[in-house]
Design a protein around this motif. Structure first.
Motif, PDB file in Angstrom:
ATOM      1  N   ALA A  49       1.724  -9.793  -1.761  1.00 47.30           N
ATOM      2  CA  ALA A  49       2.057  -8.365  -1.639  1.00 47.30           C
ATOM      3  C   ALA A  49       2.688  -8.085  -0.278  1.00 47.30           C
ATOM      4  CB  ALA A  49       0.806  -7.508  -1.851  1.00 47.30           C
ATOM      5  N   ARG A  50       2.116  -8.651   0.778  1.00 44.89           N
ATOM      6  CA  ARG A  50       2.678  -8.467   2.121  1.00 44.89           C
ATOM      7  C   ARG A  50       4.089  -9.044   2.217  1.00 44.89           C
ATOM      8  NH1 ARG A  50      -0.825  -6.793   5.879  1.00 44.89           N
ATOM      9  NH2 ARG A  50      -3.048  -6.916   5.402  1.00 44.89           N
ATOM     10  N   ASN A  51       4.308 -10.187   1.591  1.00 46.51           N
ATOM     11  CA  ASN A  51       5.616 -10.837   1.636  1.00 46.51           C
ATOM     12  C   ASN A  51       6.699 -10.027   0.930  1.00 46.51           C
ATOM     13  OD1 ASN A  51       4.522 -12.967   3.052  1.00 46.51           O
ATOM     14  ND2 ASN A  51       4.413 -14.335   1.277  1.00 46.51           N
ATOM     15  N   HIS A  52       6.328  -9.279  -0.090  1.00 40.84           N
ATOM     16  CA  HIS A  52       7.317  -8.567  -0.892  1.00 40.84           C
ATOM     17  C   HIS A  52       7.406  -7.073  -0.600  1.00 40.84           C
ATOM     18  CE1 HIS A  52       6.921 -12.314  -3.162  1.00 40.84           C
ATOM     19  NE2 HIS A  52       8.186 -12.101  -3.412  1.00 40.84           N
ATOM     20  N   VAL A  53       6.433  -6.545   0.129  1.00 44.16           N
ATOM     21  CA  VAL A  53       6.455  -5.130   0.489  1.00 44.16           C
ATOM     22  C   VAL A  53       6.351  -5.072   2.013  1.00 44.16           C
ATOM     23  CG1 VAL A  53       5.319  -2.890   0.215  1.00 44.16           C
ATOM     24  CG2 VAL A  53       5.376  -4.501  -1.703  1.00 44.16           C
ATOM     25  N   SER A  54       7.502  -4.930   2.658  1.00 47.46           N
ATOM     26  CA  SER A  54       7.558  -5.029   4.121  1.00 47.46           C
ATOM     27  C   SER A  54       6.699  -3.979   4.827  1.00 47.46           C
ATOM     28  CB  SER A  54       9.009  -4.928   4.599  1.00 47.46           C
ATOM     29  OG  SER A  54       9.544  -3.675   4.215  1.00 47.46           O
ATOM     30  N   PHE A  55       6.428  -2.875   4.172  1.00 52.76           N
ATOM     31  CA  PHE A  55       5.654  -1.788   4.771  1.00 52.76           C
ATOM     32  C   PHE A  55       4.224  -1.765   4.228  1.00 52.76           C
ATOM     33  CE2 PHE A  55       8.272  -0.600   1.248  1.00 52.76           C
ATOM     34  CZ  PHE A  55       7.391   0.016   0.374  1.00 52.76           C
ATOM     35  N   PHE A  56       3.752  -2.884   3.717  1.00 54.04           N
ATOM     36  CA  PHE A  56       2.414  -2.992   3.124  1.00 54.04           C
ATOM     37  C   PHE A  56       1.341  -2.407   4.039  1.00 54.04           C
ATOM     38  CE2 PHE A  56      -1.561  -5.274   2.325  1.00 54.04           C
ATOM     39  CZ  PHE A  56      -1.688  -5.168   0.946  1.00 54.04           C
ATOM     40  N   ASP A  57       1.383  -2.748   5.318  1.00 53.93           N
ATOM     41  CA  ASP A  57       0.351  -2.288   6.250  1.00 53.93           C
ATOM     42  C   ASP A  57       0.400  -0.781   6.493  1.00 53.93           C
ATOM     43  OD1 ASP A  57      -0.916  -4.752   6.704  1.00 53.93           O
ATOM     44  OD2 ASP A  57       0.626  -5.320   8.145  1.00 53.93           O
ATOM     45  N   GLU A  58       1.497  -0.130   6.156  1.00 51.68           N
ATOM     46  CA  GLU A  58       1.609   1.315   6.321  1.00 51.68           C
ATOM     47  C   GLU A  58       0.979   2.074   5.155  1.00 51.68           C
ATOM     48  OE1 GLU A  58       5.750   2.233   7.012  1.00 51.68           O
ATOM     49  OE2 GLU A  58       5.940   0.458   8.281  1.00 51.68           O
ATOM     50  N   LEU A  59       0.707   1.374   4.055  1.00 52.43           N
ATOM     51  CA  LEU A  59       0.094   2.011   2.893  1.00 52.43           C
ATOM     52  C   LEU A  59      -1.403   2.184   3.125  1.00 52.43           C
ATOM     53  CD1 LEU A  59       1.836  -0.093   0.099  1.00 52.43           C
ATOM     54  CD2 LEU A  59       2.381   2.264   0.758  1.00 52.43           C
ATOM     55  N   SER A  60      -1.990   3.151   2.442  1.00 53.68           N
ATOM     56  CA  SER A  60      -3.443   3.321   2.520  1.00 53.68           C
ATOM     57  C   SER A  60      -4.128   2.090   1.931  1.00 53.68           C
ATOM     58  CB  SER A  60      -3.868   4.559   1.734  1.00 53.68           C
ATOM     59  OG  SER A  60      -3.694   4.321   0.336  1.00 53.68           O
ATOM     60  N   GLU A  61      -5.380   1.915   2.284  1.00 50.06           N
ATOM     61  CA  GLU A  61      -6.124   0.757   1.778  1.00 50.06           C
ATOM     62  C   GLU A  61      -6.183   0.749   0.261  1.00 50.06           C
ATOM     63  OE1 GLU A  61     -10.457  -1.444   2.198  1.00 50.06           O
ATOM     64  OE2 GLU A  61      -9.950   0.169   3.566  1.00 50.06           O
ATOM     65  N   ARG A  62      -6.395   1.896  -0.370  1.00 49.20           N
ATOM     66  CA  ARG A  62      -6.463   1.944  -1.836  1.00 49.20           C
ATOM     67  C   ARG A  62      -5.121   1.557  -2.453  1.00 49.20           C
ATOM     68  NH1 ARG A  62     -10.501   0.611  -4.131  1.00 49.20           N
ATOM     69  NH2 ARG A  62      -9.885   1.587  -6.053  1.00 49.20           N
ATOM     70  N   ARG A  63      -4.014   2.003  -1.872  1.00 51.99           N
ATOM     71  CA  ARG A  63      -2.697   1.635  -2.418  1.00 51.99           C
ATOM     72  C   ARG A  63      -2.419   0.155  -2.190  1.00 51.99           C
ATOM     73  NH1 ARG A  63      -0.727   7.416  -0.680  1.00 51.99           N
ATOM     74  NH2 ARG A  63      -0.961   8.431  -2.715  1.00 51.99           N
ATOM     75  N   GLN A  64      -2.867  -0.384  -1.080  1.00 52.56           N
ATOM     76  CA  GLN A  64      -2.774  -1.826  -0.870  1.00 52.56           C
ATOM     77  C   GLN A  64      -3.562  -2.560  -1.953  1.00 52.56           C
ATOM     78  OE1 GLN A  64      -4.131  -2.745   3.089  1.00 52.56           O
ATOM     79  NE2 GLN A  64      -2.456  -1.646   4.076  1.00 52.56           N
ATOM     80  N   GLU A  65      -4.755  -2.054  -2.252  1.00 56.79           N
ATOM     81  CA  GLU A  65      -5.592  -2.681  -3.269  1.00 56.79           C
ATOM     82  C   GLU A  65      -4.937  -2.635  -4.646  1.00 56.79           C
ATOM     83  OE1 GLU A  65      -9.490  -0.931  -2.992  1.00 56.79           O
ATOM     84  OE2 GLU A  65      -9.865  -1.879  -1.055  1.00 56.79           O
ATOM     85  N   VAL A  66      -4.227  -1.547  -4.948  1.00 56.64           N
ATOM     86  CA  VAL A  66      -3.507  -1.468  -6.221  1.00 56.64           C
ATOM     87  C   VAL A  66      -2.486  -2.599  -6.299  1.00 56.64           C
ATOM     88  CG1 VAL A  66      -1.840  -0.118  -7.576  1.00 56.64           C
ATOM     89  CG2 VAL A  66      -3.852   1.003  -6.582  1.00 56.64           C
ATOM     90  N   LEU A  67      -1.697  -2.751  -5.250  1.00 57.93           N
ATOM     91  CA  LEU A  67      -0.673  -3.803  -5.259  1.00 57.93           C
ATOM     92  C   LEU A  67      -1.302  -5.190  -5.347  1.00 57.93           C
ATOM     93  CD1 LEU A  67       1.899  -2.467  -2.649  1.00 57.93           C
ATOM     94  CD2 LEU A  67       2.028  -2.377  -5.151  1.00 57.93           C
ATOM     95  N   VAL A  68      -2.350  -5.428  -4.576  1.00 62.05           N
ATOM     96  CA  VAL A  68      -3.008  -6.740  -4.599  1.00 62.05           C
ATOM     97  C   VAL A  68      -3.601  -7.006  -5.981  1.00 62.05           C
ATOM     98  CG1 VAL A  68      -4.876  -8.134  -3.619  1.00 62.05           C
ATOM     99  CG2 VAL A  68      -3.398  -6.791  -2.115  1.00 62.05           C
ATOM    100  N   THR A  69      -4.186  -5.995  -6.597  1.00 65.13           N
ATOM    101  CA  THR A  69      -4.746  -6.170  -7.943  1.00 65.13           C
ATOM    102  C   THR A  69      -3.654  -6.499  -8.949  1.00 65.13           C
ATOM    103  OG1 THR A  69      -6.576  -4.675  -7.458  1.00 65.13           O
ATOM    104  CG2 THR A  69      -6.105  -5.090  -9.778  1.00 65.13           C
TER     105      THR A  69
END
Length: 156
Positions: A72-92
């Motif tokens: 997810a981090r490799n494909h979404v350059s702004f991953f760390d700018e997303l909220s934790e829940r939205r990060q979790e959605v992408l990781v899931t």
């Protein structure tokens, strides 16, 4: 991402013997895709008969979450700018489907615009939703509202 791990454990369930998942892949533990992990047919047969330990399932889950987060981090350059829940959605989504989000540029484009409503709509329109409807619907709702929907709240 401890909440993510807890959610995945609840959603995937623990299976100590290999089985064919509804998505058509040999799976064991907490949704660990044996074929994607490079297991041979012989190894899969052994896991079908002999099974694995809970400790092995936990190890695989930790590794799979780490790999999904990295993808997810490799494909979404702004991953760390997303909220934790939205990060979790992408990781899931990566955990469930591999990195098919890169094939859905509309999801990424909506996220780049910080249009989470549109990102949720694009998730629902994706091939992923057709393959795992209700679960993906809940993830889309989490993307839209950021907070966890009622049916995923609680200790499970």
């Amino acid at each position: 991402m401890e909440k993510l791990k807890k959610d995945l454990k609840r959603e995937e369930g623990l299976k100590l013997h290999a089985f064919m998942s509804p998505l058509g892949s040999w799976t064991c533990g907490y949704g660990h895709n044996l074929e994607a992990a490079g297991c041979s047919k012989e190894t899969i047969e052994r896991y079908k008969i002999e099974g694995i330990t809970k400790a092995q399932a936990e190890k695989w889950l930790d590794e799979d979450i780490r790999k999904a987060e990295q993808a997810a981090r490799n494909h979404v350059s702004f991953f760390d700018e997303l909220s934790e829940r939205r990060q979790e959605v992408l990781v899931t989504l990566v955990f469930m489907f591999g990195w098919q989000l890169r094939q859905s540029k509309r999801i990424i484009n909506a996220l780049e615009r910080r249009n989470y409503e549109d990102a949720a709509k694009q998730i629902l329109k994706s091939k992923m939703a057709a393959r795992a409807g209700e679960r993906v619907r809940r993830l889309a709702e989490m993307m839209r509202e950021e907070e966890q929907p009622e049916e995923l709240a609680g200790d499970g």
